[in-house]
Design a protein around this motif. Structure first.
Motif, short mmCIF file in Angstrom:
data_model
loop_
_atom_site.label_atom_id
_atom_site.label_comp_id
_atom_site.label_asym_id
_atom_site.label_seq_id
_atom_site.Cartn_x
_atom_site.Cartn_y
_atom_site.Cartn_z
N PRO A 164 0.79 -1.24 0.00
CA PRO A 164 0.00 0.00 0.00
C PRO A 164 0.82 1.28 0.00
N VAL A 165 2.14 1.15 -0.11
CA VAL A 165 2.99 2.34 0.04
C VAL A 165 2.99 3.19 -1.22
N VAL A 166 3.06 2.54 -2.39
CA VAL A 166 3.17 3.27 -3.66
C VAL A 166 2.09 2.78 -4.61
N SER A 167 1.38 3.71 -5.26
CA SER A 167 0.41 3.38 -6.31
C SER A 167 1.03 3.72 -7.65
N LYS A 168 1.43 2.70 -8.39
CA LYS A 168 2.12 2.90 -9.66
C LYS A 168 1.54 1.97 -10.71
N TYR A 169 1.23 2.52 -11.88
CA TYR A 169 0.70 1.71 -12.98
C TYR A 169 1.83 1.31 -13.92
N LEU A 170 1.79 0.05 -14.36
CA LEU A 170 2.76 -0.49 -15.31
C LEU A 170 2.10 -0.65 -16.67
N THR A 171 2.82 -0.31 -17.72
CA THR A 171 2.32 -0.50 -19.07
C THR A 171 2.57 -1.94 -19.51
N VAL A 172 1.53 -2.59 -20.01
CA VAL A 172 1.63 -3.94 -20.55
C VAL A 172 1.53 -3.82 -22.06
N ARG A 173 2.63 -4.08 -22.74
CA ARG A 173 2.69 -3.84 -24.19
C ARG A 173 2.37 -5.08 -25.02
N GLY A 174 2.32 -6.23 -24.38
CA GLY A 174 2.04 -7.44 -25.13
C GLY A 174 2.07 -8.66 -24.23
N VAL A 175 2.11 -9.82 -24.84
CA VAL A 175 1.97 -11.08 -24.13
C VAL A 175 3.12 -11.34 -23.17
N GLU A 176 4.34 -11.02 -23.55
CA GLU A 176 5.48 -11.24 -22.64
C GLU A 176 5.30 -10.42 -21.37
N ASP A 177 4.91 -9.16 -21.52
CA ASP A 177 4.64 -8.33 -20.34
C ASP A 177 3.50 -8.90 -19.53
N GLY A 178 2.45 -9.37 -20.22
CA GLY A 178 1.31 -9.96 -19.52
C GLY A 178 1.71 -11.18 -18.71
N TRP A 179 2.49 -12.06 -19.31
CA TRP A 179 2.95 -13.27 -18.61
C TRP A 179 3.76 -12.89 -17.37
N LYS A 180 4.63 -11.92 -17.50
CA LYS A 180 5.50 -11.53 -16.38
C LYS A 180 4.73 -10.91 -15.23
N PRO A 228 -9.97 -13.72 -11.53
CA PRO A 228 -10.62 -12.98 -12.62
C PRO A 228 -9.67 -11.98 -13.29
N ALA A 229 -8.89 -11.26 -12.48
CA ALA A 229 -7.98 -10.24 -13.05
C ALA A 229 -6.89 -10.89 -13.89
N ILE A 230 -6.41 -12.05 -13.47
CA ILE A 230 -5.39 -12.77 -14.24
C ILE A 230 -5.90 -13.06 -15.65
N ALA A 231 -7.13 -13.57 -15.74
CA ALA A 231 -7.70 -13.89 -17.05
C ALA A 231 -7.88 -12.64 -17.91
N ILE A 232 -8.38 -11.58 -17.30
CA ILE A 232 -8.64 -10.35 -18.05
C ILE A 232 -7.34 -9.73 -18.55
N VAL A 233 -6.36 -9.61 -17.67
CA VAL A 233 -5.08 -9.01 -18.07
C VAL A 233 -4.37 -9.89 -19.09
N GLY A 234 -4.42 -11.20 -18.90
CA GLY A 234 -3.79 -12.09 -19.87
C GLY A 234 -4.37 -11.92 -21.26
N CYS A 235 -5.70 -11.94 -21.36
CA CYS A 235 -6.35 -11.82 -22.67
C CYS A 235 -6.16 -10.44 -23.27
N LEU A 236 -6.23 -9.41 -22.44
CA LEU A 236 -6.03 -8.05 -22.95
C LEU A 236 -4.59 -7.80 -23.37
N SER A 237 -3.64 -8.50 -22.75
CA SER A 237 -2.24 -8.34 -23.18
C SER A 237 -2.07 -8.84 -24.61
N LEU A 238 -2.80 -9.88 -24.98
CA LEU A 238 -2.77 -10.34 -26.37
C LEU A 238 -3.50 -9.35 -27.28
N ALA A 239 -4.59 -8.79 -26.78
CA ALA A 239 -5.35 -7.82 -27.58
C ALA A 239 -4.50 -6.61 -27.94
N VAL A 240 -3.74 -6.06 -26.98
CA VAL A 240 -2.92 -4.88 -27.28
C VAL A 240 -1.75 -5.24 -28.18
#
Length: 362
Positions: A22-38, A49-61
């Protein structure tokens, strides 16, 4: 206002880095599947649920700016990379179910001569984006169904004078940080609050990753809900003296018989709840229910690195040289589960397979 763990618009995906909360609120850019996997594997994003959504959206982007010469190459890209994303964290079934559905869609579109390669790409993008809105709607329904079940149980077992606002206990993080928004088990807590029926919510620390202390507590404070953090070892004492009306937890995978895999520590809470006569509910969307496995004995349990147990940040807390066993999940037997809360209602474990089969017209 609920926290936003996933920020998406077509061609752009960002996730809130949950390792820094809870110390830092920072957003990371996910540019593709490798970023999504990591980000999934490193638990910068977590919650089934979030794992599935982020995984599928990482392929979409990743495929959004690409041009494909034919539908076969697009289908191969979709199938190969979705199957790769499933390997990032194998216990949560949502990613596997979503991957299978999208691969089926890709196969159907490939066979349809009336669909161009660009049409196929657009329909794939639409399908992944629809997951965000559906997840929030499903979570709100889970919240309403769970709150109703808890309040009905209280009404049946308490005197009219004692049937006021309730106290509940939850484990790990199942809120906006683990979903597209609102949450599953924490969605039940939110709905109780919206009804004016939440007296207090207790959340566990959830060692060794402290999702309860870092994330659930963060959400509860953010939304100004009446809440108290307890250590994992305090649950038995809490249920003995604090008049808790129900335990409600999430799920990473529910077997056909109602056995439930969830964050490590869930099983022992269910045992303690049974001893004290406290109802134990599992809140999970249909995408977390795996009818292909008959029982929890068939659920793959992810084992995490020793360092999560031996260190807090860079500080070692365990004796050097000690062996560690660090399963990320445990399986709660269906016999300890009062009900499984879904977007379509609350089901007894013994009736789960028949009810879900009926809903899905299988």
């Amino acid at each position: 206002m609920s926290l936003q763990s996933i920020k998406y618009q077509r061609g752009s995906l960002e996730i809130l880095d949950q390792l820094l909360l809870p110390v830092v609120s920072k957003y990371l850019t996910v540019r593709g599947v490798e970023d999504g996997w990591k980000v999934i594997n490193k638990m910068q994003v977590r919650g089934a649920p979030a794992i599935a959504i982020v995984g599928c959206l990482s392929l979409a982007v990743e495929i959004y700016p690409e041009e494909f010469g034919n539908k076969k190459s697009l289908r191969q890209e979709i199938e190969g990379k979705l199957n790769y994303l499933v390997s990032a964290r194998p216990t949560a079934v949502n990613m596997k179910i979503s991957a299978d559905e999208l691969i089926t869609l890709a196969n159907e579109l490939t066979k349809d001569d009336n669909v161009t390669v660009e049409d196929m790409k657009q329909r794939f993008l639409n399908a992944t984006e629809a997951m965000l809105e559906k997840d929030i709607a499903d979570n709100r329904a889970i919240g309403a169904n769970g709150a109703k079940a808890i309040l009905e149980h209280v009404a049946e077992t308490a005197s009219a004078a004692a049937a006021g606002p309730v106290r509940v206990l939850t484990h790990c993080n199942t809120g906006s940080l683990a979903t597209a928004g609102y949450g599953t088990a924490l969605g039940v807590v939110r709905h109780l609050s919206e009804l004016g029926k939440l007296e207090h919510v207790y959340c566990t620390e959830t060692r060794p990753y402290n999702q309860g202390a870092r994330l659930t507590a963060y959400e509860l404070v953010h939304e100004k809900l009446p809440a108290t953090l307890v250590l994992d070892s305090m649950v038995a004492a809490l249920l003995r003296v604090k008049n808790v009306a129900a335990v409600v937890v999430g799920a990473d995978r529910v077997a056909a018989n109602g056995d439930t895999a969830n964050k490590i520590g869930t099983y022992q809470i269910a045992v303690v709840a049974k001893h004290h006569g406290v109802p134990f509910y599992v809140a999970a969307p249909l995408t977390s229910i795996d009818l292909q496995i008959p029982s929890g004995d068939h659920i793959i349990i992810e084992v995490r690195p020793d360092r999560e147990m031996t260190h807090v940040g860079e500080h070692r807390i365990a004796a050097p040289g000690i062996n560690c066993w660090n399963p990320a999940f445990d399986v709660t037997p269906a016999s300890l589960v009062t009900g499984i809360i879904t977007e379509h209602g609350v089901f007894k474990p013994s009736a789960l397979k028949a009810e879900i089969t009926k809903l899905l017209n299988l």
